[in-house]
Motif scaffolding. Structure first.
Motif, short mmCIF file in Angstrom:
data_model
loop_
_atom_site.label_atom_id
_atom_site.label_comp_id
_atom_site.label_asym_id
_atom_site.label_seq_id
_atom_site.Cartn_x
_atom_site.Cartn_y
_atom_site.Cartn_z
N ARG A 145 0.80 -1.27 0.14
CA ARG A 145 0.01 0.10 -0.06
C ARG A 145 0.76 1.37 -0.02
NH1 ARG A 145 -0.36 -2.67 4.69
NH2 ARG A 145 0.36 -1.59 6.53
N GLU A 146 2.17 1.04 0.30
CA GLU A 146 3.13 2.34 0.56
C GLU A 146 3.87 2.30 -0.75
OE1 GLU A 146 3.28 5.06 2.33
OE2 GLU A 146 1.68 4.66 3.74
N CYS A 147 3.78 1.41 -1.50
CA CYS A 147 4.56 1.34 -2.64
C CYS A 147 4.00 0.63 -3.83
CB CYS A 147 6.00 0.72 -2.46
SG CYS A 147 7.26 1.09 -3.74
N VAL A 148 3.00 1.13 -4.28
CA VAL A 148 2.17 0.56 -5.10
C VAL A 148 2.81 0.35 -6.59
CG1 VAL A 148 -0.06 0.85 -6.94
CG2 VAL A 148 -0.12 1.61 -4.37
N VAL A 170 4.20 5.57 -5.69
CA VAL A 170 2.71 5.82 -5.56
C VAL A 170 2.42 4.97 -4.49
CG1 VAL A 170 0.39 5.03 -6.84
CG2 VAL A 170 2.53 5.67 -8.14
N ALA A 171 1.72 5.60 -3.57
CA ALA A 171 1.17 4.75 -2.30
C ALA A 171 -0.34 5.09 -2.34
CB ALA A 171 1.60 5.77 -1.08
N HIS A 172 -1.03 4.15 -1.60
CA HIS A 172 -2.35 4.15 -1.57
C HIS A 172 -2.60 4.94 -0.08
CE1 HIS A 172 -6.52 3.06 -0.31
NE2 HIS A 172 -6.59 2.45 -1.63
N TRP A 196 -7.79 5.26 -3.67
CA TRP A 196 -7.29 6.72 -3.40
C TRP A 196 -5.92 6.81 -3.45
CZ3 TRP A 196 -10.53 11.05 -1.22
CH2 TRP A 196 -9.80 12.09 -1.15
N LEU A 197 -5.13 7.17 -4.45
CA LEU A 197 -3.50 7.21 -4.66
C LEU A 197 -3.17 8.41 -4.40
CD1 LEU A 197 -3.44 5.00 -7.81
CD2 LEU A 197 -3.21 4.26 -5.39
N VAL A 198 -1.63 8.40 -3.92
CA VAL A 198 -0.97 9.66 -3.68
C VAL A 198 0.42 9.44 -4.67
CG1 VAL A 198 0.08 11.01 -2.01
CG2 VAL A 198 -1.98 9.98 -1.57
N GLN A 222 -7.26 -4.36 3.00
CA GLN A 222 -7.87 -3.82 1.53
C GLN A 222 -7.04 -2.95 0.70
OE1 GLN A 222 -11.08 -1.96 3.63
NE2 GLN A 222 -12.64 -3.62 3.06
N ALA A 223 -6.25 -2.04 1.14
CA ALA A 223 -5.39 -1.23 0.48
C ALA A 223 -4.11 -1.95 -0.30
CB ALA A 223 -4.77 -0.04 1.34
N ASP A 224 -3.67 -3.20 0.66
CA ASP A 224 -2.55 -3.99 0.14
C ASP A 224 -3.30 -4.70 -1.20
OD1 ASP A 224 -0.39 -3.22 1.77
OD2 ASP A 224 -0.98 -4.76 3.01
N GLU A 225 -4.26 -5.18 -1.25
CA GLU A 225 -5.19 -5.88 -2.11
C GLU A 225 -5.51 -5.04 -3.33
OE1 GLU A 225 -8.48 -7.41 -0.57
OE2 GLU A 225 -7.60 -8.79 0.83
N THR A 226 -5.72 -4.08 -3.23
CA THR A 226 -5.75 -3.04 -4.11
C THR A 226 -4.44 -2.49 -4.94
OG1 THR A 226 -7.78 -2.03 -3.25
CG2 THR A 226 -6.62 -0.62 -4.82
N ALA A 227 -3.41 -2.51 -4.17
CA ALA A 227 -1.99 -1.81 -4.66
C ALA A 227 -1.63 -3.03 -5.62
CB ALA A 227 -1.09 -1.90 -3.43
N ARG A 228 -1.68 -4.35 -5.01
CA ARG A 228 -1.30 -5.59 -5.79
C ARG A 228 -2.03 -5.65 -7.05
NH1 ARG A 228 -1.59 -7.94 -0.69
NH2 ARG A 228 0.24 -8.13 0.22
N SER A 229 -3.36 -5.36 -7.16
CA SER A 229 -4.21 -5.41 -8.32
C SER A 229 -3.71 -4.17 -9.49
CB SER A 229 -5.64 -5.18 -8.17
OG SER A 229 -6.16 -6.31 -7.38
#
Length: 155
Positions: free
Chosen positions: A21-24, A32-34, A43-45, A136-143
Motif C-alpha cells: 500500500r505504500e509502494c504501489v 505511488v502510495a494508497h 485513492w492514490l498519492v 484492503q489497500a494492500d489488495e488494491t495495490a497488488r491489483s
C-alpha cells in the motif's frame, strides 16, 4: 535528499520495507502510495522520491514523466475499480505533508453529488471504521501493480 518531519520522506527512508500500500509502483523519480486515511478504495498519492515542496521545483526529469504517471494510474484505476473518471489534485499544504504530492482519486458513478469535485475530500480522514483497511489497500495495490505491469500504457 529527504527532510526530517516530512511523512513522505520518512516513508521513502524505509523504501525497502514498505508494504504494498505504500509502494504501489515506483521509478527513479516517483513513488505511488494508497492513501492511509480514506474511505475510497484506490485513492492514490503520487510522490516525488526526493523532498520538494513546490511543483515549479520539480526537475525536468521528474516533470517529463509526471503526466505519464497521472494518465497511467488513472487508466489502471478505471480498470481495477470501475471508476467513471479520476480526480487529480495537488495542494501539499497540511503540516507534515508539504512534500509535493498528487491525489489521484477514483470517482465512481454512485458517488453522491455532494462528495463530487472538491467534496470528495470529505472521504479523507474519515473515522477508522469507515476507512479502507490496510489489508484492503494492500489488495488494491497488488491489483494495480499487476495492471500497470501488464499494459503497454502502464508506467
Amino acid at each position: 535528499m529527504t527532510s526530517p518531519e516530512c511523512y513522505a520522506c520518512d516513508q521513502e527512508a524505509q523504501f525497502a520495507e514498505l508494504p504494498p500500500r505504500e509502494c504501489v509502483a515506483f521509478d527513479q523519480h516517483w513513488r505511488v502510495a494508497h492513501s492511509f486515511n480514506t474511505a475510497v478504495p484506490g485513492w492514490l498519492v503520487l510522490l516525488p522520491r526526493r523532498h520538494v515542496t513546490a511543483v515549479h521545483d520539480l526537475t525536468d526529469a521528474e516533470a517529463s514523466t509526471l503526466g505519464t504517471w497521472q494518465v497511467g494510474l488513472s487508466r489502471a484505476l478505471r480498470d481495477v475499480t470501475g471508476c467513471d473518471k479520476t480526480y487529480v489534485v495537488q495542494f501539499a499544504e497540511a503540516e507534515g505533508f508539504a512534500h509535493v504530492h498528487f491525489h489521484i482519486v477514483p470517482r465512481t458513478a454512485d458517488l453522491p453529488q455532494e462528495q463530487r469535485g472538491p467534496g470528495v475530500f470529505e472521504l479523507l480522514r474519515r473515522p477508522r471504521p469507515e476507512r479502507v483497511t490496510a489489508t484492503q489497500a494492500d489488495e488494491t495495490a497488488r491489483s494495480l501493480r499487476a495492471r500497470l505491469r501488464g499494459h503497454p500504457d502502464g508506467v
